[in-house]
Design a protein around this motif. Structure first.
Motif, PDB file in Angstrom:
ATOM      1  N   ALA A  22       0.831  -1.207   0.000  1.00 23.27           N
ATOM      2  CA  ALA A  22       0.000   0.000   0.000  1.00 23.27           C
ATOM      3  C   ALA A  22       0.871   1.265   0.000  1.00 23.27           C
ATOM      4  CB  ALA A  22      -0.930  -0.007   1.206  1.00 23.27           C
ATOM      5  N   LEU A  23       1.898   1.284   0.831  1.00 22.52           N
ATOM      6  CA  LEU A  23       2.798   2.439   0.886  1.00 22.52           C
ATOM      7  C   LEU A  23       3.508   2.631  -0.454  1.00 22.52           C
ATOM      8  CD1 LEU A  23       4.165   4.729   2.428  1.00 22.52           C
ATOM      9  CD2 LEU A  23       5.757   3.037   3.388  1.00 22.52           C
ATOM     10  N   SER A  24       3.909   1.548  -1.075  1.00 21.02           N
ATOM     11  CA  SER A  24       4.602   1.624  -2.359  1.00 21.02           C
ATOM     12  C   SER A  24       3.688   2.157  -3.461  1.00 21.02           C
ATOM     13  CB  SER A  24       5.133   0.241  -2.750  1.00 21.02           C
ATOM     14  OG  SER A  24       6.045  -0.210  -1.782  1.00 21.02           O
ATOM     15  N   VAL A  25       2.463   1.685  -3.495  1.00 22.79           N
ATOM     16  CA  VAL A  25       1.501   2.155  -4.496  1.00 22.79           C
ATOM     17  C   VAL A  25       1.166   3.628  -4.243  1.00 22.79           C
ATOM     18  CG1 VAL A  25      -0.866   1.894  -5.358  1.00 22.79           C
ATOM     19  CG2 VAL A  25       0.573  -0.132  -5.020  1.00 22.79           C
ATOM     20  N   LEU A  26       0.964   3.982  -2.982  1.00 26.22           N
ATOM     21  CA  LEU A  26       0.677   5.374  -2.634  1.00 26.22           C
ATOM     22  C   LEU A  26       1.829   6.285  -3.063  1.00 26.22           C
ATOM     23  CD1 LEU A  26      -1.174   7.443  -1.246  1.00 26.22           C
ATOM     24  CD2 LEU A  26      -0.042   6.869   0.894  1.00 26.22           C
ATOM     25  N   THR A  27       3.043   5.834  -2.881  1.00 23.53           N
ATOM     26  CA  THR A  27       4.212   6.611  -3.298  1.00 23.53           C
ATOM     27  C   THR A  27       4.206   6.825  -4.806  1.00 23.53           C
ATOM     28  OG1 THR A  27       5.508   5.785  -1.447  1.00 23.53           O
ATOM     29  CG2 THR A  27       6.742   6.671  -3.319  1.00 23.53           C
ATOM     30  N   LEU A  28       3.855   5.801  -5.558  1.00 17.45           N
ATOM     31  CA  LEU A  28       3.787   5.945  -7.009  1.00 17.45           C
ATOM     32  C   LEU A  28       2.698   6.955  -7.401  1.00 17.45           C
ATOM     33  CD1 LEU A  28       5.006   5.060  -9.684  1.00 17.45           C
ATOM     34  CD2 LEU A  28       3.377   3.164  -9.721  1.00 17.45           C
ATOM     35  N   VAL A  29       1.592   6.946  -6.694  1.00 14.47           N
ATOM     36  CA  VAL A  29       0.528   7.933  -6.943  1.00 14.47           C
ATOM     37  C   VAL A  29       1.052   9.349  -6.681  1.00 14.47           C
ATOM     38  CG1 VAL A  29      -1.724   8.779  -6.145  1.00 14.47           C
ATOM     39  CG2 VAL A  29      -1.371   6.331  -6.533  1.00 14.47           C
ATOM     40  N   VAL A  30       1.782   9.538  -5.591  1.00 12.53           N
ATOM     41  CA  VAL A  30       2.363  10.847  -5.286  1.00 12.53           C
ATOM     42  C   VAL A  30       3.328  11.262  -6.397  1.00 12.53           C
ATOM     43  CG1 VAL A  30       3.908  12.089  -3.693  1.00 12.53           C
ATOM     44  CG2 VAL A  30       2.045  10.669  -2.802  1.00 12.53           C
ATOM     45  N   ILE A  31       4.116  10.342  -6.865  1.00 11.72           N
ATOM     46  CA  ILE A  31       5.068  10.632  -7.942  1.00 11.72           C
ATOM     47  C   ILE A  31       4.319  11.075  -9.202  1.00 11.72           C
ATOM     48  CG2 ILE A  31       6.698   9.544  -9.537  1.00 11.72           C
ATOM     49  CD1 ILE A  31       7.670   7.917  -7.050  1.00 11.72           C
ATOM     50  N   ILE A  32       3.235  10.411  -9.512  1.00  9.70           N
ATOM     51  CA  ILE A  32       2.430  10.793 -10.677  1.00  9.70           C
ATOM     52  C   ILE A  32       1.863  12.195 -10.491  1.00  9.70           C
ATOM     53  CG2 ILE A  32       0.292  10.274 -11.945  1.00  9.70           C
ATOM     54  CD1 ILE A  32       0.971   7.252 -11.373  1.00  9.70           C
ATOM     55  N   LEU A  33       1.370  12.486  -9.301  1.00  8.41           N
ATOM     56  CA  LEU A  33       0.800  13.811  -9.033  1.00  8.41           C
ATOM     57  C   LEU A  33       1.844  14.928  -9.118  1.00  8.41           C
ATOM     58  CD1 LEU A  33      -1.611  12.960  -6.066  1.00  8.41           C
ATOM     59  CD2 LEU A  33      -2.238  13.474  -8.445  1.00  8.41           C
ATOM     60  N   PHE A  34       3.066  14.644  -8.714  1.00  8.44           N
ATOM     61  CA  PHE A  34       4.127  15.650  -8.702  1.00  8.44           C
ATOM     62  C   PHE A  34       5.142  15.459  -9.830  1.00  8.44           C
ATOM     63  CE2 PHE A  34       2.418  15.861  -4.442  1.00  8.44           C
ATOM     64  CZ  PHE A  34       2.386  17.237  -4.203  1.00  8.44           C
ATOM     65  N   ARG A  35       4.734  14.796 -10.880  1.00  7.16           N
ATOM     66  CA  ARG A  35       5.649  14.470 -11.976  1.00  7.16           C
ATOM     67  C   ARG A  35       6.282  15.685 -12.637  1.00  7.16           C
ATOM     68  NH1 ARG A  35       0.532  13.444 -13.480  1.00  7.16           N
ATOM     69  NH2 ARG A  35      -0.327  14.576 -15.250  1.00  7.16           N
ATOM     70  N   ASN A  36       5.663  16.846 -12.544  1.00  2.00           N
ATOM     71  CA  ASN A  36       6.201  18.047 -13.175  1.00  2.00           C
ATOM     72  C   ASN A  36       7.136  18.844 -12.271  1.00  2.00           C
ATOM     73  OD1 ASN A  36       4.819  17.595 -15.613  1.00  2.00           O
ATOM     74  ND2 ASN A  36       2.945  18.420 -14.723  1.00  2.00           N
ATOM     75  N   ASP A  37       7.433  18.311 -11.100  1.00  6.98           N
ATOM     76  CA  ASP A  37       8.362  18.965 -10.172  1.00  6.98           C
ATOM     77  C   ASP A  37       9.703  18.235 -10.232  1.00  6.98           C
ATOM     78  OD1 ASP A  37       9.823  19.977  -8.056  1.00  6.98           O
ATOM     79  OD2 ASP A  37       8.169  19.888  -6.627  1.00  6.98           O
ATOM     80  N   PRO A  38      10.668  18.761 -10.999  1.00  4.37           N
ATOM     81  CA  PRO A  38      11.944  18.051 -11.190  1.00  4.37           C
ATOM     82  C   PRO A  38      12.780  17.914  -9.920  1.00  4.37           C
ATOM     83  CG  PRO A  38      12.024  20.224 -12.217  1.00  4.37           C
ATOM     84  CD  PRO A  38      10.617  20.018 -11.731  1.00  4.37           C
ATOM     85  N   ALA A  39      12.535  18.745  -8.928  1.00  6.73           N
ATOM     86  CA  ALA A  39      13.279  18.601  -7.668  1.00  6.73           C
ATOM     87  C   ALA A  39      12.743  17.425  -6.858  1.00  6.73           C
ATOM     88  CB  ALA A  39      13.172  19.885  -6.853  1.00  6.73           C
ATOM     89  N   MET A  40      11.468  17.136  -7.034  1.00  2.00           N
ATOM     90  CA  MET A  40      10.831  16.074  -6.257  1.00  2.00           C
ATOM     91  C   MET A  40      10.823  14.734  -6.995  1.00  2.00           C
ATOM     92  SD  MET A  40       7.176  16.382  -4.435  1.00  2.00           S
ATOM     93  CE  MET A  40       6.441  15.032  -3.568  1.00  2.00           C
ATOM     94  N   VAL A  41      10.652  14.791  -8.304  1.00  2.00           N
ATOM     95  CA  VAL A  41      10.528  13.564  -9.100  1.00  2.00           C
ATOM     96  C   VAL A  41      11.579  13.560 -10.207  1.00  2.00           C
ATOM     97  CG1 VAL A  41       8.993  12.180 -10.532  1.00  2.00           C
ATOM     98  CG2 VAL A  41       8.046  13.464  -8.607  1.00  2.00           C
ATOM     99  N   THR A  42      12.575  12.723 -10.006  1.00  2.03           N
ATOM    100  CA  THR A  42      13.633  12.555 -11.004  1.00  2.03           C
ATOM    101  C   THR A  42      13.423  11.242 -11.747  1.00  2.03           C
ATOM    102  OG1 THR A  42      15.052  11.369  -9.457  1.00  2.03           O
ATOM    103  CG2 THR A  42      15.258  13.791  -9.498  1.00  2.03           C
TER     104      THR A  42
END
Length: 128
Positions: A22-42
């Motif tokens: 669940a934590l891993s899937v939730l993290t992937l969702v967060v990554i998708i939501l913040f995909r346009n933030d290059p400092a947060m999602v590389t």
């Protein structure tokens, strides 16, 4: 020991591996939501998160198999949990490779897997 009793004995392992998934899937969702933030999602974050989601789902599947009495499922669970735990320790320890937020999330995953590793390598699972 019947399947119901075996599943009951594995309840903590199932809960821990379920929380890891669940934590891993939730993290992937967060990554998708913040995909346009290059400092947060590389690019490294994308790759790592995808691998962790896949391994967490496999870990949960192996835990379910082990809870039903499968020796192969238990062996696979032991191997995957230990390998992912080592990989997480390396990721958390290496500075600069991943953003701090992902290293913190991985530390949480590592704690869950540490508990799984201790439980599935204890005396009780081997006896069963």
């Amino acid at each position: 020991m019947d399947t119901t009793t075996r599943s009951g004995a594995f309840r903590p392992v199932l809960l821990l591996t379920g929380a890891y998934a669940a934590l891993s899937v939730l993290t992937l969702v967060v990554i998708i939501l913040f995909r346009n933030d290059p400092a947060m999602v590389t690019d490294a974050v994308w790759v790592r998160a995808t691998l962790v989601v896949a391994s967490s789902l496999l870990t949960f599947a192996f835990a379910r198999s082990a809870a039903r009495g499968s020796r192969k499922g238990l062996l696979r669970l032991r191997i995957v949990a230990a390998v992912m735990l080592v990989a997480i320790v390396v990721i958390v320890a290496l500075p600069g490779l991943f953003p701090l937020w992902l290293r913190i999330e991985q530390a949480g995953c590592g704690l869950l897997l540490l508990a799984v590793t201790v439980l599935v390598n204890g005396r009780r699972p081997r006896a069963r």
